[in-house]
Scaffold this active site. Sequence first.
Site, short mmCIF file in Angstrom:
data_model
loop_
_atom_site.label_atom_id
_atom_site.label_comp_id
_atom_site.label_asym_id
_atom_site.label_seq_id
_atom_site.Cartn_x
_atom_site.Cartn_y
_atom_site.Cartn_z
N PRO A 153 0.80 -1.21 0.00
CA PRO A 153 0.00 0.00 0.00
C PRO A 153 0.84 1.27 0.00
CG PRO A 153 -0.14 -1.11 2.13
CD PRO A 153 0.63 -2.00 1.21
N GLU A 154 0.73 2.01 -1.08
CA GLU A 154 1.31 3.35 -1.16
C GLU A 154 0.12 4.30 -1.26
OE1 GLU A 154 4.61 3.50 -3.97
OE2 GLU A 154 5.01 1.39 -3.66
N HIS A 207 -4.67 -13.50 10.47
CA HIS A 207 -3.84 -12.44 11.04
C HIS A 207 -4.67 -11.24 11.48
CE1 HIS A 207 -0.30 -14.68 9.95
NE2 HIS A 207 -0.78 -14.84 8.73
N ARG A 267 2.34 -9.25 8.04
CA ARG A 267 3.75 -8.97 8.37
C ARG A 267 3.90 -7.99 9.53
NH1 ARG A 267 5.52 -8.67 1.99
NH2 ARG A 267 4.51 -10.63 1.48
N ARG A 325 19.63 18.52 -1.19
CA ARG A 325 20.15 17.34 -0.52
C ARG A 325 21.18 16.57 -1.34
NH1 ARG A 325 15.60 14.55 3.18
NH2 ARG A 325 17.22 12.98 3.18
#
Length: 291
Positions: free
Chosen positions: A2-3, A99, A119, A162
Amino acid sequence: MPELPEVEVVRRGLADHVVGRTVAAAEVTGTRVARRHVPGPEDLVARLPGAVVESARRRGKYLWLVLRHDGGSREALVLHLGMSGQLLVEAADAPDERHLHARLHFRDGDPQLRFVDQRTFGGLHLDELTDDLVPQTIGHIAPDPLEPAYDRAATVRRIKARDSAVKRILLDQTVVSGIGNIYADEALWRARIHGERLGSALTRPAIGRLLDAATEVMTEALGQGGTSFDALYVNVNGASGYFDRSLAAYGQEGKPCPRCGTPIRRSTFMNRSSFFCPRCQPVPRSRRPSG
DNA sequence: CCACGTTCCTGGAAGC
DNA sequence: TGCTTCCAGGAACGTG
């Protein structure tokens, strides 16, 4: 994984199925899913009953429900899907997922909301809201390209300042949020920039084009319901996205570049896989092995 | 502040 | 066949 587009699909699902409802009870199993809730899972569970879900919001990959309590105070239930988190809207009699880590019951009955995560990189916590309805704990997360607070010119300046590989900067959620490994590779491919080039070595227009490419690819993915690879990502109703059919670079090792036909290459960078076209996105001279 | 490596986690796939 | 190792990666955290 998921982004931004996948998380936005989930947010819309929450808006449709959870907003306006009143929490009856919450369950949190295990401690890991609520590890960012400092007072502990018992406190989280105790504070949710009676809360009305006012809205479902998102910044980058973070989701939160704005909750209104009796008396009018508001706080946020912050949700992060990590790599494999799912939010499922299901009937109470649906069998528990293997899960399943947390669950919300509502006063009006079905459906309930479940947090399922194989996870366990994801989690949820309660947090105070700042004046702009953003949770305090995500104050360091930069606006994402699809929200009004996004400042393209300021983001270009920060990247230019940067001395770091531009892919690393794209993945830095404090610079621009919502971009993960998949959309970073796709944006770099579209902008014809190798991810190991330094931010400071790119021209400002090139950085702008890269950000626009990221915005564009995420917008297109959102239009198609998000990306899915291994069925771990499922939207709030359980339907997978299908944008993976449209990926030009990510996961395409050995396949021809859709632009020039050169086989897509894979390399390891930041302990992650990176996919790029060696012709459209030449490796920077400084990173090439000498001799 | 900045750069950047490490760590957490599970289970399917790959390797032997 | 069965065991071991690899791999996926978001983001907090520690180090220099």
